[in-house]
Scaffold this active site. Structure first.
Site, PDB file in Angstrom:
ATOM      1  N   ARG A  31      74.717  48.104  40.782  1.00 56.69           N
ATOM      2  CA  ARG A  31      73.688  47.114  41.315  1.00 56.69           C
ATOM      3  C   ARG A  31      72.166  47.957  41.886  1.00 56.69           C
ATOM      4  O   ARG A  31      72.076  48.900  41.777  1.00 56.69           O
ATOM      5  CB  ARG A  31      74.123  46.796  42.859  1.00 56.69           C
ATOM      6  CG  ARG A  31      75.290  46.276  42.669  1.00 56.69           C
ATOM      7  CD  ARG A  31      75.677  45.421  44.503  1.00 56.69           C
ATOM      8  NE  ARG A  31      76.700  45.274  43.874  1.00 56.69           N
ATOM      9  CZ  ARG A  31      77.223  43.603  43.643  1.00 56.69           C
ATOM     10  NH1 ARG A  31      76.473  43.424  43.218  1.00 56.69           N
ATOM     11  NH2 ARG A  31      78.793  43.217  43.417  1.00 56.69           N
ATOM     12  N   ASP A  32      71.175  46.911  41.339  1.00 45.17           N
ATOM     13  CA  ASP A  32      69.615  47.684  41.121  1.00 45.17           C
ATOM     14  C   ASP A  32      69.339  47.843  42.785  1.00 45.17           C
ATOM     15  O   ASP A  32      69.621  47.374  43.843  1.00 45.17           O
ATOM     16  CB  ASP A  32      68.625  46.480  41.315  1.00 45.17           C
ATOM     17  CG  ASP A  32      67.810  47.662  40.101  1.00 45.17           C
ATOM     18  OD1 ASP A  32      66.997  47.289  39.122  1.00 45.17           O
ATOM     19  OD2 ASP A  32      66.776  47.296  41.033  1.00 45.17           O
ATOM     20  N   ILE A  33      68.902  49.510  42.709  1.00 49.63           N
ATOM     21  CA  ILE A  33      68.692  49.998  44.202  1.00 49.63           C
ATOM     22  C   ILE A  33      66.885  48.861  44.986  1.00 49.63           C
ATOM     23  O   ILE A  33      67.118  48.813  46.472  1.00 49.63           O
ATOM     24  CB  ILE A  33      67.896  51.088  44.147  1.00 49.63           C
ATOM     25  CG1 ILE A  33      67.747  52.108  45.059  1.00 49.63           C
ATOM     26  CG2 ILE A  33      66.568  51.308  43.938  1.00 49.63           C
ATOM     27  CD1 ILE A  33      67.742  53.594  45.490  1.00 49.63           C
ATOM     28  N   ASN A  89      63.136  45.202  29.531  1.00 50.39           N
ATOM     29  CA  ASN A  89      61.835  45.936  29.204  1.00 50.39           C
ATOM     30  C   ASN A  89      62.044  47.544  28.130  1.00 50.39           C
ATOM     31  O   ASN A  89      62.274  48.160  28.616  1.00 50.39           O
ATOM     32  CB  ASN A  89      61.340  46.469  30.883  1.00 50.39           C
ATOM     33  CG  ASN A  89      61.644  45.310  32.258  1.00 50.39           C
ATOM     34  OD1 ASN A  89      60.903  43.732  31.185  1.00 50.39           O
ATOM     35  ND2 ASN A  89      61.799  45.331  32.851  1.00 50.39           N
ATOM     36  N   VAL A  98      62.541  53.076  33.676  1.00 49.57           N
ATOM     37  CA  VAL A  98      63.180  54.358  33.804  1.00 49.57           C
ATOM     38  C   VAL A  98      63.504  54.483  32.149  1.00 49.57           C
ATOM     39  O   VAL A  98      64.060  53.617  31.512  1.00 49.57           O
ATOM     40  CB  VAL A  98      64.285  54.041  34.231  1.00 49.57           C
ATOM     41  CG1 VAL A  98      65.441  54.442  34.210  1.00 49.57           C
ATOM     42  CG2 VAL A  98      64.472  53.900  35.886  1.00 49.57           C
ATOM     43  N   HIS A 102      68.252  50.212  29.728  1.00 51.04           N
ATOM     44  CA  HIS A 102      69.628  48.869  30.757  1.00 51.04           C
ATOM     45  C   HIS A 102      69.018  47.759  30.497  1.00 51.04           C
ATOM     46  O   HIS A 102      67.918  47.656  29.958  1.00 51.04           O
ATOM     47  CB  HIS A 102      69.312  50.003  32.102  1.00 51.04           C
ATOM     48  CG  HIS A 102      67.287  49.335  32.341  1.00 51.04           C
ATOM     49  ND1 HIS A 102      66.808  51.046  31.860  1.00 51.04           N
ATOM     50  CD2 HIS A 102      66.786  49.113  33.002  1.00 51.04           C
ATOM     51  CE1 HIS A 102      65.881  50.520  32.255  1.00 51.04           C
ATOM     52  NE2 HIS A 102      65.443  49.367  32.896  1.00 51.04           N
ATOM     53  N   HIS A 104      69.267  44.225  32.735  1.00 47.37           N
ATOM     54  CA  HIS A 104      68.993  43.525  33.801  1.00 47.37           C
ATOM     55  C   HIS A 104      69.748  41.978  34.082  1.00 47.37           C
ATOM     56  O   HIS A 104      69.604  41.261  33.067  1.00 47.37           O
ATOM     57  CB  HIS A 104      68.054  43.136  34.565  1.00 47.37           C
ATOM     58  CG  HIS A 104      66.574  44.289  34.672  1.00 47.37           C
ATOM     59  ND1 HIS A 104      66.173  44.797  35.842  1.00 47.37           N
ATOM     60  CD2 HIS A 104      65.854  45.458  33.740  1.00 47.37           C
ATOM     61  CE1 HIS A 104      65.386  45.795  35.684  1.00 47.37           C
ATOM     62  NE2 HIS A 104      65.171  46.024  34.354  1.00 47.37           N
TER      63      HIS A 104
END
Ligand code: 5GP
Ligand code: ZN
Length: 116
Positions: A31-33, A89, A98, A102, A104
Site C-alpha cells: 500500500r502506498d504510504i 510515472n 522513486v 512501479h 500505481h
C-alpha cells in the site's frame, strides 16, 4: 557490502516495513504510504530497474506480471467491476519520485480526469 540505497529495493527485501499485500513471482505489492484513492497499491519488480525508460525485451515477462498482479489485486480489493487506473510515472515531468519501476493501482472512487 554497502546497504542498498533504493527505497523500493529495501521494501522488496523486507528491510523496510510496508503494508505488503502480495509477494511472489519476483513481484511485491504494497500500500502506498500517501494514498491518493481509497485503494492505492504499488506493484514493483523485486529486481531493481529504475523505471519504464530502462525496460528492454528481457523485461517483457516481468512487465506482464506487474500488470497481471495489479489486475488480481484489483479483484481482491473489490474494485475490478467499478474500475481502476494503472499509472507508471517516468522521469521529472511525470513527477517520478522513486527511481525503481512501479505501477500505481488506484481505485475505489471516481478518479479525476484529465490525466495530463
Ligand atoms: P512516483 O511519484 O515515483 O510515481 O510514486 C512514488 C510513490 O511512492 C508515491 O505515491 C509515494 O507516496 C510512495 N512512497 C514513497 N515512499 C514510500 C514508502 O516509504 N512507503 C510506501 N509504502 N510508499 C512510499
Ligand atoms: Zn530499487
Amino acid at each position: 557490502m554497502a546497504a542498498n540505497p533504493c527505497l523500493f529495493c529495501r521494501i522488496a527485501s523486507g528491510e523496510i516495513p510496508a503494508t505488503v499485500i502480495f509477494r511472489g513471482e519476483g513481484v511485491t505489492a504494497f500500500r502506498d504510504i500517501a494514498p491518493q484513492a481509497p485503494t492505492h497499491v504499488l506493484i514493483i519488480p523485486d529486481q531493481h530497474i529504475s523505471g519504464a525508460a530502462e525496460v528492454t525485451g528481457v523485461h517483457d515477462e516481468m512487465v506482464g506480471r506487474l500488470v497481471r498482479v495489479a489486475a488480481e489485486i484489483a479483484r481482491q480489493e473489490g474494485i475490478a467491476e467499478s474500475g481502476y487506473r494503472l499509472i507508471v510515472n517516468q522521469g521529472r515531468d511525470a513527477g517520478q519520485s522513486v527511481p525503481h519501476l512501479h505501477v500505481h493501482l488506484l481505485g475505489g472512487a471516481q478518479l479525476r480526469v484529465p490525466l495530463g
